[in-house]
Scaffold this motif. Sequence first.
Motif, PDB file in Angstrom:
ATOM      1  N   ILE A 132      39.684  84.924  52.691  1.00 33.52           N
ATOM      2  CA  ILE A 132      40.073  84.417  54.010  1.00 33.52           C
ATOM      3  C   ILE A 132      39.000  83.489  54.551  1.00 33.52           C
ATOM      4  O   ILE A 132      39.282  82.397  55.033  1.00 33.52           O
ATOM      5  CB  ILE A 132      40.310  85.587  54.983  1.00 33.52           C
ATOM      6  CG1 ILE A 132      41.584  86.332  54.593  1.00 33.52           C
ATOM      7  CG2 ILE A 132      40.386  85.104  56.422  1.00 33.52           C
ATOM      8  CD1 ILE A 132      41.809  87.624  55.365  1.00 33.52           C
ATOM      9  N   LEU A 133      37.761  83.916  54.423  1.00 31.27           N
ATOM     10  CA  LEU A 133      36.682  83.104  54.976  1.00 31.27           C
ATOM     11  C   LEU A 133      36.486  81.826  54.190  1.00 31.27           C
ATOM     12  O   LEU A 133      36.191  80.776  54.759  1.00 31.27           O
ATOM     13  CB  LEU A 133      35.380  83.902  55.015  1.00 31.27           C
ATOM     14  CG  LEU A 133      35.384  84.977  56.093  1.00 31.27           C
ATOM     15  CD1 LEU A 133      34.111  85.794  56.031  1.00 31.27           C
ATOM     16  CD2 LEU A 133      35.530  84.341  57.469  1.00 31.27           C
ATOM     17  N   GLN A 134      36.683  81.908  52.873  1.00 37.45           N
ATOM     18  CA  GLN A 134      36.454  80.701  52.090  1.00 37.45           C
ATOM     19  C   GLN A 134      37.554  79.685  52.265  1.00 37.45           C
ATOM     20  O   GLN A 134      37.358  78.498  52.037  1.00 37.45           O
ATOM     21  CB  GLN A 134      36.279  81.077  50.614  1.00 37.45           C
ATOM     22  CG  GLN A 134      34.913  81.686  50.372  1.00 37.45           C
ATOM     23  CD  GLN A 134      34.717  82.164  48.953  1.00 37.45           C
ATOM     24  OE1 GLN A 134      35.676  82.368  48.226  1.00 37.45           O
ATOM     25  NE2 GLN A 134      33.461  82.332  48.555  1.00 37.45           N
ATOM     26  N   GLU A 135      38.701  80.154  52.706  1.00 37.36           N
ATOM     27  CA  GLU A 135      39.795  79.205  52.876  1.00 37.36           C
ATOM     28  C   GLU A 135      39.969  78.723  54.308  1.00 37.36           C
ATOM     29  O   GLU A 135      40.733  77.807  54.571  1.00 37.36           O
ATOM     30  CB  GLU A 135      41.109  79.831  52.390  1.00 37.36           C
ATOM     31  CG  GLU A 135      41.395  79.421  50.948  1.00 37.36           C
ATOM     32  CD  GLU A 135      42.105  80.519  50.184  1.00 37.36           C
ATOM     33  OE1 GLU A 135      43.075  81.074  50.718  1.00 37.36           O
ATOM     34  OE2 GLU A 135      41.665  80.825  49.049  1.00 37.36           O
ATOM     35  N   SER A 136      39.281  79.368  55.204  1.00 36.31           N
ATOM     36  CA  SER A 136      39.431  78.990  56.608  1.00 36.31           C
ATOM     37  C   SER A 136      38.346  78.004  57.013  1.00 36.31           C
ATOM     38  O   SER A 136      37.257  78.008  56.461  1.00 36.31           O
ATOM     39  CB  SER A 136      39.314  80.231  57.481  1.00 36.31           C
ATOM     40  OG  SER A 136      39.147  79.846  58.823  1.00 36.31           O
ATOM     41  N   CYS A 137      38.652  77.157  57.976  1.00 35.41           N
ATOM     42  CA  CYS A 137      37.605  76.299  58.501  1.00 35.41           C
ATOM     43  C   CYS A 137      37.504  76.492  60.001  1.00 35.41           C
ATOM     44  O   CYS A 137      36.921  75.712  60.717  1.00 35.41           O
ATOM     45  CB  CYS A 137      37.858  74.836  58.142  1.00 35.41           C
ATOM     46  SG  CYS A 137      39.425  74.218  58.753  1.00 35.41           S
ATOM     47  N   SER A 138      38.103  77.571  60.471  1.00 34.84           N
ATOM     48  CA  SER A 138      38.139  77.783  61.922  1.00 34.84           C
ATOM     49  C   SER A 138      37.081  78.764  62.414  1.00 34.84           C
ATOM     50  O   SER A 138      37.037  79.083  63.583  1.00 34.84           O
ATOM     51  CB  SER A 138      39.521  78.287  62.328  1.00 34.84           C
ATOM     52  OG  SER A 138      39.753  79.567  61.774  1.00 34.84           O
ATOM     53  N   ARG A 193      31.265  84.914  64.983  1.00 33.85           N
ATOM     54  CA  ARG A 193      32.245  84.229  64.151  1.00 33.85           C
ATOM     55  C   ARG A 193      31.660  84.070  62.767  1.00 33.85           C
ATOM     56  O   ARG A 193      30.447  84.087  62.591  1.00 33.85           O
ATOM     57  CB  ARG A 193      32.612  82.908  64.822  1.00 33.85           C
ATOM     58  CG  ARG A 193      33.226  83.228  66.200  1.00 33.85           C
ATOM     59  CD  ARG A 193      33.497  82.032  67.024  1.00 33.85           C
ATOM     60  NE  ARG A 193      34.560  81.222  66.442  1.00 33.85           N
ATOM     61  CZ  ARG A 193      35.241  80.309  67.135  1.00 33.85           C
ATOM     62  NH1 ARG A 193      34.985  80.131  68.412  1.00 33.85           N
ATOM     63  NH2 ARG A 193      36.166  79.596  66.549  1.00 33.85           N
ATOM     64  N   PHE A 194      32.550  83.958  61.792  1.00 36.62           N
ATOM     65  CA  PHE A 194      32.101  83.999  60.402  1.00 36.62           C
ATOM     66  C   PHE A 194      32.625  82.807  59.621  1.00 36.62           C
ATOM     67  O   PHE A 194      33.684  82.251  59.936  1.00 36.62           O
ATOM     68  CB  PHE A 194      32.567  85.295  59.756  1.00 36.62           C
ATOM     69  CG  PHE A 194      31.974  86.527  60.408  1.00 36.62           C
ATOM     70  CD1 PHE A 194      30.800  87.087  59.922  1.00 36.62           C
ATOM     71  CD2 PHE A 194      32.574  87.090  61.523  1.00 36.62           C
ATOM     72  CE1 PHE A 194      30.242  88.204  60.529  1.00 36.62           C
ATOM     73  CE2 PHE A 194      32.016  88.213  62.149  1.00 36.62           C
ATOM     74  CZ  PHE A 194      30.859  88.770  61.641  1.00 36.62           C
ATOM     75  N   GLU A 195      31.893  82.446  58.582  1.00 33.22           N
ATOM     76  CA  GLU A 195      32.336  81.372  57.697  1.00 33.22           C
ATOM     77  C   GLU A 195      31.840  81.674  56.296  1.00 33.22           C
ATOM     78  O   GLU A 195      30.816  82.326  56.112  1.00 33.22           O
ATOM     79  CB  GLU A 195      31.790  80.022  58.165  1.00 33.22           C
ATOM     80  CG  GLU A 195      30.281  79.913  58.037  1.00 33.22           C
ATOM     81  CD  GLU A 195      29.725  78.591  58.553  1.00 33.22           C
ATOM     82  OE1 GLU A 195      30.515  77.745  59.013  1.00 33.22           O
ATOM     83  OE2 GLU A 195      28.507  78.426  58.505  1.00 33.22           O
ATOM     84  N   GLY A 196      32.586  81.216  55.303  1.00 35.11           N
ATOM     85  CA  GLY A 196      32.110  81.309  53.936  1.00 35.11           C
ATOM     86  C   GLY A 196      30.846  80.472  53.862  1.00 35.11           C
ATOM     87  O   GLY A 196      30.809  79.372  54.417  1.00 35.11           O
ATOM     88  N   ALA A 197      29.814  80.972  53.233  1.00 31.66           N
ATOM     89  CA  ALA A 197      28.554  80.238  53.225  1.00 31.66           C
ATOM     90  C   ALA A 197      28.641  79.058  52.279  1.00 31.66           C
ATOM     91  O   ALA A 197      29.032  79.201  51.134  1.00 31.66           O
ATOM     92  CB  ALA A 197      27.416  81.160  52.805  1.00 31.66           C
ATOM     93  N   HIS A 198      28.342  77.870  52.805  1.00 32.19           N
ATOM     94  CA  HIS A 198      28.164  76.764  51.881  1.00 32.19           C
ATOM     95  C   HIS A 198      26.849  76.076  52.207  1.00 32.19           C
ATOM     96  O   HIS A 198      25.937  76.725  52.711  1.00 32.19           O
ATOM     97  CB  HIS A 198      29.345  75.786  51.900  1.00 32.19           C
ATOM     98  CG  HIS A 198      30.185  75.830  53.128  1.00 32.19           C
ATOM     99  ND1 HIS A 198      31.375  76.523  53.192  1.00 32.19           N
ATOM    100  CD2 HIS A 198      30.014  75.275  54.342  1.00 32.19           C
ATOM    101  CE1 HIS A 198      31.898  76.372  54.398  1.00 32.19           C
ATOM    102  NE2 HIS A 198      31.096  75.619  55.115  1.00 32.19           N
TER     103      HIS A 198
END
Lengths: 132, 132
Positions: B16-22, B70-75
């Motif tokens: 979910i996190l890797q596909e979301s940009c929100s 809030r969370f995001e896939g780490a890049h």
Amino acid sequence: MKKTRNTRQRGVILDILQESCSHPTAETVYREARRVLPNISLGTVYRNLNFLRDQGAVREIRPSDGGSSRFEGAHTPHAHFHCVHCNALLDIPLPGTLGNIRFEEEEGISAVSLIDLHVIGSCSGCEGGAAT
Amino acid sequence: MKKTRNTRQRGVILDILQESCSHPTAETVYREARRVLPNISLGTVYRNLNFLRDQGAVREIRPSDGGSSRFEGAHTPHAHFHCVHCNALLDIPLPGTLGNIRFEEEEGISAVSLIDLHVIGSCSGCEGGAAT
DNA sequence: GTAATTGCAAAAGATTTGCCCCATT
DNA sequence: AATGGGGCAAATCTTTTGCAATTAC
């Protein structure tokens, strides 16, 4: 607009923040304030911190590692250094180069009102030491 | 070190996190995850978000205005723009000049592990408009 | 089989809010 | 006297945790 009153509580809270350089939490401000006003309540401290923040007299800092908010008397723009070991919060100069960046030119940004820079690491007191 | 398991829950959350940009909140990740795993619990979402954060697979962003994390896939390293009106969180490039600054030379700083830059303002969608 | 992980629900913190009384203007 | 603000306590909200059952390895 509604008019505000100069209560003793509000004055004491503002004084505490203006004289401190440790960026206290609401709880700490509360304990400090009670030394002067033994009956002040935590709710009042929170209400005034929010009020003063909205007036621009106080700045709220939310540590990126998840602790409670910390507060400081508002002065000139600056950044913060946060020690992951001892939790200290230090004021550091805001790099001048940030002022030259036109963030408004980024896709999706229309106007910038504030730049919030947190540098996280280890303070001199904690050196490279890894706290468990 | 203790060994970890690849549970379905953990995989779904990471996806979910890797596909979301929100930059979703834990609650939002939870709602998304339930579409795939109707029985997943909010506690599990929190536990996995923390786990993934500690592994470095996910990054947690604490909005400076006091909302939930809030969370995001780490890049790759980047900064964030936060719209005060609609609460949107956008990735923006981390100004290269920050990399050149020797914060360690500041009084009180021994080592720097992370730079966290938040630019706060109004996004294009909200223009200069003052939301009530 | 064993221990990491889950679901559930209760707990813990931090912050806000309702209400009634008091103090500032 | 009018009403903003305070004190107290209950309520909210977010996040964490204990525990028994489950599941990946």
